[in-house]
Design an enzyme around this catalytic site. Sequence first.
Site, PDB file in Angstrom:
ATOM      1  N   ASP A 299      34.663  19.217  -6.423  1.00 36.04           N
ATOM      2  CA  ASP A 299      34.973  18.629  -7.726  1.00 36.04           C
ATOM      3  C   ASP A 299      33.855  17.628  -8.061  1.00 36.04           C
ATOM      4  OD1 ASP A 299      36.159  17.500  -9.966  1.00 36.04           O
ATOM      5  OD2 ASP A 299      37.513  16.232  -8.797  1.00 36.04           O
TER       6      ASP A 299
ATOM      7  N   GLU B 289      37.135  19.298  -1.358  1.00 36.68           N
ATOM      8  CA  GLU B 289      38.564  19.552  -1.559  1.00 36.68           C
ATOM      9  C   GLU B 289      38.920  20.957  -1.104  1.00 36.68           C
ATOM     10  OE1 GLU B 289      40.046  18.443  -5.382  1.00 36.68           O
ATOM     11  OE2 GLU B 289      38.631  16.782  -5.633  1.00 36.68           O
TER      12      GLU B 289
ATOM     13  N   THR C  73      40.150  14.856  -3.165  1.00 35.63           N
ATOM     14  CA  THR C  73      39.162  14.605  -2.121  1.00 35.63           C
ATOM     15  C   THR C  73      39.820  14.485  -0.754  1.00 35.63           C
ATOM     16  OG1 THR C  73      37.920  13.364  -3.745  1.00 35.63           O
ATOM     17  CG2 THR C  73      37.262  13.086  -1.443  1.00 35.63           C
TER      18      THR C  73
ATOM     19  N   HIS D 198      41.636   8.631   0.976  1.00 34.16           N
ATOM     20  CA  HIS D 198      40.782   8.621  -0.216  1.00 34.16           C
ATOM     21  C   HIS D 198      41.361   7.674  -1.280  1.00 34.16           C
ATOM     22  CE1 HIS D 198      38.213  10.005  -3.475  1.00 34.16           C
ATOM     23  NE2 HIS D 198      39.281  10.295  -4.196  1.00 34.16           N
TER      24      HIS D 198
ATOM     25  N   LYS E  17      34.381  14.793 -15.113  1.00 30.41           N
ATOM     26  CA  LYS E  17      34.760  15.828 -14.158  1.00 30.41           C
ATOM     27  C   LYS E  17      34.562  17.242 -14.711  1.00 30.41           C
ATOM     28  CE  LYS E  17      37.110  13.277 -10.999  1.00 30.41           C
ATOM     29  NZ  LYS E  17      36.979  13.405  -9.560  1.00 30.41           N
TER      30      LYS E  17
ATOM     31  N   ASP F 157      43.864  19.199 -10.586  1.00 34.76           N
ATOM     32  CA  ASP F 157      43.316  18.530  -9.412  1.00 34.76           C
ATOM     33  C   ASP F 157      44.262  17.404  -8.998  1.00 34.76           C
ATOM     34  OD1 ASP F 157      41.480  18.120  -7.385  1.00 34.76           O
ATOM     35  OD2 ASP F 157      40.269  16.729  -8.569  1.00 34.76           O
TER      36      ASP F 157
ATOM     37  N   GLU G  53      33.095  15.859  -4.489  1.00 34.51           N
ATOM     38  CA  GLU G  53      34.382  15.636  -3.827  1.00 34.51           C
ATOM     39  C   GLU G  53      34.717  16.891  -3.042  1.00 34.51           C
ATOM     40  OE1 GLU G  53      37.277  14.397  -6.786  1.00 34.51           O
ATOM     41  OE2 GLU G  53      36.531  12.332  -6.738  1.00 34.51           O
TER      42      GLU G  53
ATOM     43  N   TYR H 258      45.366  14.360  -5.837  1.00 29.81           N
ATOM     44  CA  TYR H 258      44.804  13.111  -5.286  1.00 29.81           C
ATOM     45  C   TYR H 258      45.592  12.824  -4.007  1.00 29.81           C
ATOM     46  CZ  TYR H 258      42.935   8.312  -6.184  1.00 29.81           C
ATOM     47  OH  TYR H 258      42.268   7.096  -6.156  1.00 29.81           O
TER      48      TYR H 258
ATOM     49  N   GLU I  70      32.685   6.948  -1.392  1.00 30.82           N
ATOM     50  CA  GLU I  70      33.315   6.362  -0.202  1.00 30.82           C
ATOM     51  C   GLU I  70      32.308   6.217   0.944  1.00 30.82           C
ATOM     52  OE1 GLU I  70      37.493   8.163   0.540  1.00 30.82           O
ATOM     53  OE2 GLU I  70      36.418   9.545  -0.775  1.00 30.82           O
TER      54      GLU I  70
ATOM     55  N   ARG J  67      30.528   9.398 -11.719  1.00 29.74           N
ATOM     56  CA  ARG J  67      31.349   8.185 -11.581  1.00 29.74           C
ATOM     57  C   ARG J  67      31.153   7.201 -12.731  1.00 29.74           C
ATOM     58  NH1 ARG J  67      34.961  10.279  -8.260  1.00 29.74           N
ATOM     59  NH2 ARG J  67      34.082  10.932  -6.276  1.00 29.74           N
TER      60      ARG J  67
ATOM     61  N   GLN K  46      33.049   8.625 -15.673  1.00 30.80           N
ATOM     62  CA  GLN K  46      34.474   8.542 -15.317  1.00 30.80           C
ATOM     63  C   GLN K  46      35.012   7.116 -15.462  1.00 30.80           C
ATOM     64  OE1 GLN K  46      35.141   9.661 -11.217  1.00 30.80           O
ATOM     65  NE2 GLN K  46      37.352   9.492 -11.349  1.00 30.80           N
TER      66      GLN K  46
ATOM     67  N   THR L  17      33.002  22.585 -11.671  1.00 28.09           N
ATOM     68  CA  THR L  17      33.726  22.550 -10.400  1.00 28.09           C
ATOM     69  C   THR L  17      33.309  23.798  -9.633  1.00 28.09           C
ATOM     70  OG1 THR L  17      35.607  21.487 -11.500  1.00 28.09           O
ATOM     71  CG2 THR L  17      36.030  22.471  -9.334  1.00 28.09           C
TER      72      THR L  17
ATOM     73  N   TYR M 156      38.134   6.738 -18.258  1.00 28.18           N
ATOM     74  CA  TYR M 156      39.404   7.202 -17.674  1.00 28.18           C
ATOM     75  C   TYR M 156      40.650   6.432 -18.094  1.00 28.18           C
ATOM     76  CZ  TYR M 156      40.236   3.708 -13.972  1.00 28.18           C
ATOM     77  OH  TYR M 156      40.544   2.573 -13.277  1.00 28.18           O
TER      78      TYR M 156
ATOM     79  N   ARG N  15      39.654  -1.894  -7.172  1.00 32.19           N
ATOM     80  CA  ARG N  15      40.580  -3.007  -7.424  1.00 32.19           C
ATOM     81  C   ARG N  15      40.637  -3.899  -6.186  1.00 32.19           C
ATOM     82  NH1 ARG N  15      42.872   1.686  -9.209  1.00 32.19           N
ATOM     83  NH2 ARG N  15      44.098   1.923  -7.308  1.00 32.19           N
TER      84      ARG N  15
END
Length: 415
Positions: free
Chosen positions: A229, A197, A340, A129, A249, A122, A195, A124, A354, A233, A236, A253, A240, A138
């Site tokens: 996907d 995709e 995503t 996204h 994850k 997968d 997600e 990114y 999001e 959260r 994750q 899927t 992660y 962050r």
Amino acid sequence: MTQAAAWLGVPSGHLFGLSALPYGSYTAAHHAEEYRVGVAIGDRVLDLTSATDRLLAGRAHLFASGSLDEFLAAGERAWGQVRAELTRWLSQDQFRPALEDLLIPAAEVSLRLPFTVADYVDFYASVHHATNIGQIFRPGAEPLTPNWKHLPVGYHGRAGTVVVSGTAIRRPCGQSCPPGARQPSFGPSTRLDFEAELGFVVGAQSHLGDPVPVERFAEHVFGVCVVNDWSARDIQAFEYVPLGPFLGKSFATTISPWILPLAALEHARIRPPSRDAKLLEYLTETADWGLDIAFEVRLNGHLIARPPYASMFWSPAQMLAHMTVNGASTRSGDLFASGTVSGPESAERGSLIELAWNASNPVPLPDGSSRSWLEDGDELTITAVAPGPNGTRIGLGSATGCILPAVPDSAESRR
Ligand code: MN
């Protein structure tokens, strides 16, 4: 433009018209539940396993197992020949006697996972996204990590838990550690997300030690499907660091049951934004493998997002080149997904984290409820449509899944 033969009765504007011709695997009661390879045409499915027996005996072995595995491995020439034959059969009246009894109403077939998923990666690849996620996790820092515009960031996922659309999704359990908590706790995920995709299905394998250059993308990749996907959260977020996504994850899927060949996407090809970036040579493209594919996401039937694939920064040719640049080989049946799909607008975001901005702005639903995360019983459906020839549209089908409650006592018994 060649039209479907009139006897087929395919309405003009149907998303599975003659320029789509996606492949799938199905069972039907009257085949004694044997697997067959099917091709979607209008509201019907052509039994390609039997059709090639009758009309294309030299290729019939590719469809005998009822899965796409042998056909995917057969490579570009076989893909082109079968598509050309299908186009001829389904546009000319002379083939009616040979095919008429091999067309089954789509409502009467049960669609299966169309191919054996080998490896699953997968990516990114959406700058929108990646920027949104960076801002959420962050705040105040540069949202894109320093590597992001130099290489397509990705991770290896779990091939064995890729399921076909319609498969119910059990809410996963796992460890989470909310901000401020001193210890992690175990239980059903409370931040279950989707997600939206696009998935790319590798047909012709590549060999260990031989990178696949960007310009050889179409020799290796057979086609595309819609991917969800599913993402927990809370699991994750705790797991992660430092090795990336894992159990948040890998529980499931979902892919759409129809694999649309790249050949059908000729009119969807566009120049991706990465063409304007200064990249290392192995990621520098001259062909256009950006794709103008419009996604729609529905939660319990209500449209909640319209993510535009056209805004994706990295192209799938760059993803494949990067995935193999270290000499890693690919196998027939490898699946790699785009990451995503999110566009620049708020209604174009391809995940709930999001859309609801990390639960600060829940998504309203027509029944008066709202969602920051998926609830038990929720049904999430992702569809996608691409431009075809002469202003027509081509469908990719849909990936849908309904959320089942976590296994009742697993949370308790493992505490
Ligand atoms: Mn993803």
